[in-house]
Design a protein around this motif. Sequence first.
Motif, PDB file in Angstrom:
ATOM      1  N   GLY A 143       0.820  -1.208   0.000  1.00  0.00           N
ATOM      2  CA  GLY A 143       0.000   0.000   0.000  1.00  0.00           C
ATOM      3  C   GLY A 143       0.850   1.253   0.000  1.00  0.00           C
ATOM      4  O   GLY A 143       0.550   2.246  -0.687  1.00  0.00           O
ATOM      5  N   HIS A 144       1.938   1.220   0.753  1.00  0.00           N
ATOM      6  CA  HIS A 144       2.875   2.347   0.783  1.00  0.00           C
ATOM      7  C   HIS A 144       3.475   2.590  -0.596  1.00  0.00           C
ATOM      8  O   HIS A 144       3.682   3.747  -1.008  1.00  0.00           O
ATOM      9  N   SER A 145       3.745   1.520  -1.321  1.00  0.00           N
ATOM     10  CA  SER A 145       4.401   1.661  -2.628  1.00  0.00           C
ATOM     11  C   SER A 145       3.540   2.422  -3.634  1.00  0.00           C
ATOM     12  O   SER A 145       4.076   3.007  -4.585  1.00  0.00           O
ATOM     13  N   ILE A 146       2.218   2.424  -3.449  1.00  0.00           N
ATOM     14  CA  ILE A 146       1.362   3.194  -4.359  1.00  0.00           C
ATOM     15  C   ILE A 146       0.958   4.541  -3.756  1.00  0.00           C
ATOM     16  O   ILE A 146       0.184   5.288  -4.365  1.00  0.00           O
ATOM     17  N   GLY A 147       1.453   4.834  -2.545  1.00  0.00           N
ATOM     18  CA  GLY A 147       1.251   6.170  -1.987  1.00  0.00           C
ATOM     19  C   GLY A 147       0.234   6.302  -0.887  1.00  0.00           C
ATOM     20  O   GLY A 147      -0.091   7.426  -0.474  1.00  0.00           O
ATOM     21  N   LEU A 148      -0.280   5.187  -0.340  1.00  0.00           N
ATOM     22  CA  LEU A 148      -1.356   5.287   0.645  1.00  0.00           C
ATOM     23  C   LEU A 148      -0.912   5.856   1.989  1.00  0.00           C
ATOM     24  O   LEU A 148      -1.760   6.234   2.801  1.00  0.00           O
ATOM     25  N   THR A 149       0.376   5.931   2.243  1.00  0.00           N
ATOM     26  CA  THR A 149       0.855   6.549   3.487  1.00  0.00           C
ATOM     27  C   THR A 149       1.154   8.031   3.323  1.00  0.00           C
ATOM     28  O   THR A 149       1.539   8.691   4.287  1.00  0.00           O
ATOM     29  N   ARG A 150       0.976   8.568   2.138  1.00  0.00           N
ATOM     30  CA  ARG A 150       1.331   9.974   1.889  1.00  0.00           C
ATOM     31  C   ARG A 150       0.351  10.673   0.948  1.00  0.00           C
ATOM     32  O   ARG A 150       0.714  11.618   0.246  1.00  0.00           O
ATOM     33  N   VAL A 151      -0.891  10.230   0.957  1.00  0.00           N
ATOM     34  CA  VAL A 151      -1.888  10.758   0.024  1.00  0.00           C
ATOM     35  C   VAL A 151      -2.060  12.270   0.163  1.00  0.00           C
ATOM     36  O   VAL A 151      -2.069  13.015  -0.823  1.00  0.00           O
ATOM     37  N   LEU A 174      -9.702  15.065  -0.362  1.00  0.00           N
ATOM     38  CA  LEU A 174     -10.504  14.429  -1.404  1.00  0.00           C
ATOM     39  C   LEU A 174      -9.846  13.123  -1.841  1.00  0.00           C
ATOM     40  O   LEU A 174     -10.500  12.078  -1.926  1.00  0.00           O
ATOM     41  N   GLY A 175      -8.543  13.170  -2.083  1.00  0.00           N
ATOM     42  CA  GLY A 175      -7.827  11.962  -2.463  1.00  0.00           C
ATOM     43  C   GLY A 175      -7.829  10.925  -1.363  1.00  0.00           C
ATOM     44  O   GLY A 175      -7.977   9.723  -1.619  1.00  0.00           O
ATOM     45  N   ALA A 176      -7.671  11.389  -0.118  1.00  0.00           N
ATOM     46  CA  ALA A 176      -7.673  10.457   1.012  1.00  0.00           C
ATOM     47  C   ALA A 176      -9.020   9.755   1.136  1.00  0.00           C
ATOM     48  O   ALA A 176      -9.086   8.524   1.309  1.00  0.00           O
ATOM     49  N   ALA A 177     -10.103  10.503   1.046  1.00  0.00           N
ATOM     50  CA  ALA A 177     -11.437   9.920   1.209  1.00  0.00           C
ATOM     51  C   ALA A 177     -11.753   8.931   0.109  1.00  0.00           C
ATOM     52  O   ALA A 177     -12.295   7.836   0.359  1.00  0.00           O
ATOM     53  N   VAL A 178     -11.425   9.299  -1.121  1.00  0.00           N
ATOM     54  CA  VAL A 178     -11.683   8.416  -2.261  1.00  0.00           C
ATOM     55  C   VAL A 178     -10.872   7.126  -2.137  1.00  0.00           C
ATOM     56  O   VAL A 178     -11.379   6.024  -2.369  1.00  0.00           O
ATOM     57  N   ALA A 179      -9.599   7.258  -1.768  1.00  0.00           N
ATOM     58  CA  ALA A 179      -8.745   6.079  -1.627  1.00  0.00           C
ATOM     59  C   ALA A 179      -9.242   5.164  -0.515  1.00  0.00           C
ATOM     60  O   ALA A 179      -9.280   3.933  -0.670  1.00  0.00           O
ATOM     61  N   LEU A 180      -9.631   5.748   0.605  1.00  0.00           N
ATOM     62  CA  LEU A 180     -10.072   4.931   1.736  1.00  0.00           C
ATOM     63  C   LEU A 180     -11.401   4.236   1.438  1.00  0.00           C
ATOM     64  O   LEU A 180     -11.642   3.124   1.930  1.00  0.00           O
ATOM     65  N   GLU A 181     -12.265   4.860   0.636  1.00  0.00           N
ATOM     66  CA  GLU A 181     -13.479   4.143   0.225  1.00  0.00           C
ATOM     67  C   GLU A 181     -13.121   2.883  -0.555  1.00  0.00           C
ATOM     68  O   GLU A 181     -13.690   1.807  -0.329  1.00  0.00           O
ATOM     69  N   GLU A 182     -12.174   3.011  -1.477  1.00  0.00           N
ATOM     70  CA  GLU A 182     -11.794   1.852  -2.290  1.00  0.00           C
ATOM     71  C   GLU A 182     -11.262   0.716  -1.426  1.00  0.00           C
ATOM     72  O   GLU A 182     -11.616  -0.448  -1.622  1.00  0.00           O
ATOM     73  N   VAL A 183     -10.401   1.035  -0.466  1.00  0.00           N
ATOM     74  CA  VAL A 183      -9.839  -0.006   0.392  1.00  0.00           C
ATOM     75  C   VAL A 183     -10.920  -0.586   1.303  1.00  0.00           C
ATOM     76  O   VAL A 183     -11.021  -1.804   1.487  1.00  0.00           O
ATOM     77  N   ALA A 184     -11.768   0.280   1.862  1.00  0.00           N
ATOM     78  CA  ALA A 184     -12.798  -0.178   2.800  1.00  0.00           C
ATOM     79  C   ALA A 184     -13.876  -1.002   2.127  1.00  0.00           C
ATOM     80  O   ALA A 184     -14.563  -1.785   2.801  1.00  0.00           O
ATOM     81  N   THR A 185     -14.037  -0.869   0.826  1.00  0.00           N
ATOM     82  CA  THR A 185     -14.980  -1.727   0.110  1.00  0.00           C
ATOM     83  C   THR A 185     -14.588  -3.189   0.280  1.00  0.00           C
ATOM     84  O   THR A 185     -15.441  -4.078   0.299  1.00  0.00           O
ATOM     85  N   ALA A 239     -10.710  15.049   9.122  1.00  0.00           N
ATOM     86  CA  ALA A 239     -10.740  13.591   9.026  1.00  0.00           C
ATOM     87  C   ALA A 239     -12.130  13.026   8.793  1.00  0.00           C
ATOM     88  O   ALA A 239     -12.271  11.925   8.240  1.00  0.00           O
ATOM     89  N   ARG A 240     -13.164  13.732   9.217  1.00  0.00           N
ATOM     90  CA  ARG A 240     -14.510  13.156   9.140  1.00  0.00           C
ATOM     91  C   ARG A 240     -14.932  12.845   7.713  1.00  0.00           C
ATOM     92  O   ARG A 240     -15.670  11.889   7.474  1.00  0.00           O
ATOM     93  N   ALA A 241     -14.461  13.624   6.748  1.00  0.00           N
ATOM     94  CA  ALA A 241     -14.794  13.322   5.357  1.00  0.00           C
ATOM     95  C   ALA A 241     -14.188  11.991   4.932  1.00  0.00           C
ATOM     96  O   ALA A 241     -14.830  11.190   4.244  1.00  0.00           O
ATOM     97  N   SER A 242     -12.955  11.728   5.359  1.00  0.00           N
ATOM     98  CA  SER A 242     -12.314  10.474   4.973  1.00  0.00           C
ATOM     99  C   SER A 242     -12.915   9.283   5.716  1.00  0.00           C
ATOM    100  O   SER A 242     -13.010   8.185   5.162  1.00  0.00           O
ATOM    101  N   VAL A 243     -13.326   9.481   6.968  1.00  0.00           N
ATOM    102  CA  VAL A 243     -14.006   8.397   7.686  1.00  0.00           C
ATOM    103  C   VAL A 243     -15.350   8.089   7.026  1.00  0.00           C
ATOM    104  O   VAL A 243     -15.758   6.924   6.923  1.00  0.00           O
ATOM    105  N   ALA A 244     -16.028   9.126   6.558  1.00  0.00           N
ATOM    106  CA  ALA A 244     -17.265   8.899   5.799  1.00  0.00           C
ATOM    107  C   ALA A 244     -16.976   8.079   4.549  1.00  0.00           C
ATOM    108  O   ALA A 244     -17.803   7.261   4.120  1.00  0.00           O
ATOM    109  N   GLY A 245     -15.793   8.285   3.967  1.00  0.00           N
ATOM    110  CA  GLY A 245     -15.391   7.459   2.832  1.00  0.00           C
ATOM    111  C   GLY A 245     -15.242   6.002   3.224  1.00  0.00           C
ATOM    112  O   GLY A 245     -15.638   5.094   2.475  1.00  0.00           O
TER     113      GLY A 245
END
Length: 405
Positions: free
Chosen positions: A58-66, A80-91, A263-269
């Motif tokens: 996950g780090h190699s594609i940037g998830l630790t530095r979005v 925006l990028g964080a929320a979108v990315a976290l939705e994809e992983v949380a799916t 953070a609440r926007a990304s948690v909503a993601g």
Amino acid sequence: MSDAYDNTLELNFDVLPGELEKFRLRVREFAQDVVAPRVQDLDAAPADDFDWDMVTQGHSIGLTRVAIPRDYGGLGFGMLGAAVALEEVATVCAGTALIFGAAMLGQAPVLLSGDPRLQARFLPLFSGDAPVLACNAVTEEEAGCDLIIPDNAVHARDVMTARRDGDHYVLNGRKRFITNAQVANFASVFANMEGFPGATGLTSFMVPLDLPGVVRGPVADKLGYRLCLGSELTFENVRIPAENMIGDEGDGMAINIAQSNMARASVAGISTGVARGALALAIDWCDTRVQGGRPLREHQFTAAKLAEMTSKVDAARLLYLRAAHKVDNELPAPQYEPAVAKYFADRVAIDVADLAMSLAGARGYLKSFGLEKRLRDAYGARIYEGTPEVLALAITESLYDEERA
């Protein structure tokens, strides 16, 4: 019809701008190809089991530095990028999403500080070859919501303390339920200055967790979100340089509120992702399961449930996209939109997982089907970054805010 509005302008809520859309697709591929095959085994593993290889990929594609700006080695995609990315992983897995989400939250006070020296010292560390994780140490045994509601600060009990000693601060106290505490390299820590009642002198510090006096407690055995580790952090006369303070003494409450609004926007993601994953299982099941000579999806009661589920998932996504966009474009980050997005999405995750369970019947009750995990995970987000009760207070306060009106 008035010609004041150019109706040739396209509002596309399905395709994100350029590089962000490409990033979302890379994260989706990571979730499906790397995370999904491991989820069932990791969910059933002992509570302290942690998959560093998965985190490294996950780090190699940037998830630790979005959300880290490109000037400091990050992707620069903001909330925006964080929320979108976290939705994809949380799916696929909410717990995996929260590993990266908690790391972002640990970075948040430094991002909010506006202090270029502090940012230059810490933010590039998350962009190296090996993954570096962070955590956000706020919650304590006797203090949770009291550390985020200003009027409650004076009533906070037994809050971790900070004391100035020359060019250092000395930290003493214990934090509880801290995601990533067992595996993080750094923690953004909130402590109350000695001599101030309750949490009225709350102050934030960036603390390397390899310092003498830092003790990592046992990992909690949780109902859901099992792939991320939650544990205690104890600080016993931990000395940190004064330059590690974020902002000034007493700024901690304001920083905590600001980071929560971020953070609440990304948690909503994440909650949207949990709901989306449950919906996908229900859609597949209702297409293949035949009763009364027809697939379930052709029965009216089933169709009504699927329609309700997909409507709620789409609405939750639109709310968090709006909230994340506002967070990225308004200073300070707004309170209303992120609180509404999280309040709604957290409930949607539970409702959609529950409806999916009712459609799947006995199959849904089996661990191998993947739905019971999503139902367990659905309840997690109601606890962190604002319970429904705290969010309701924030939303109602905004409704009566004269500036908002």
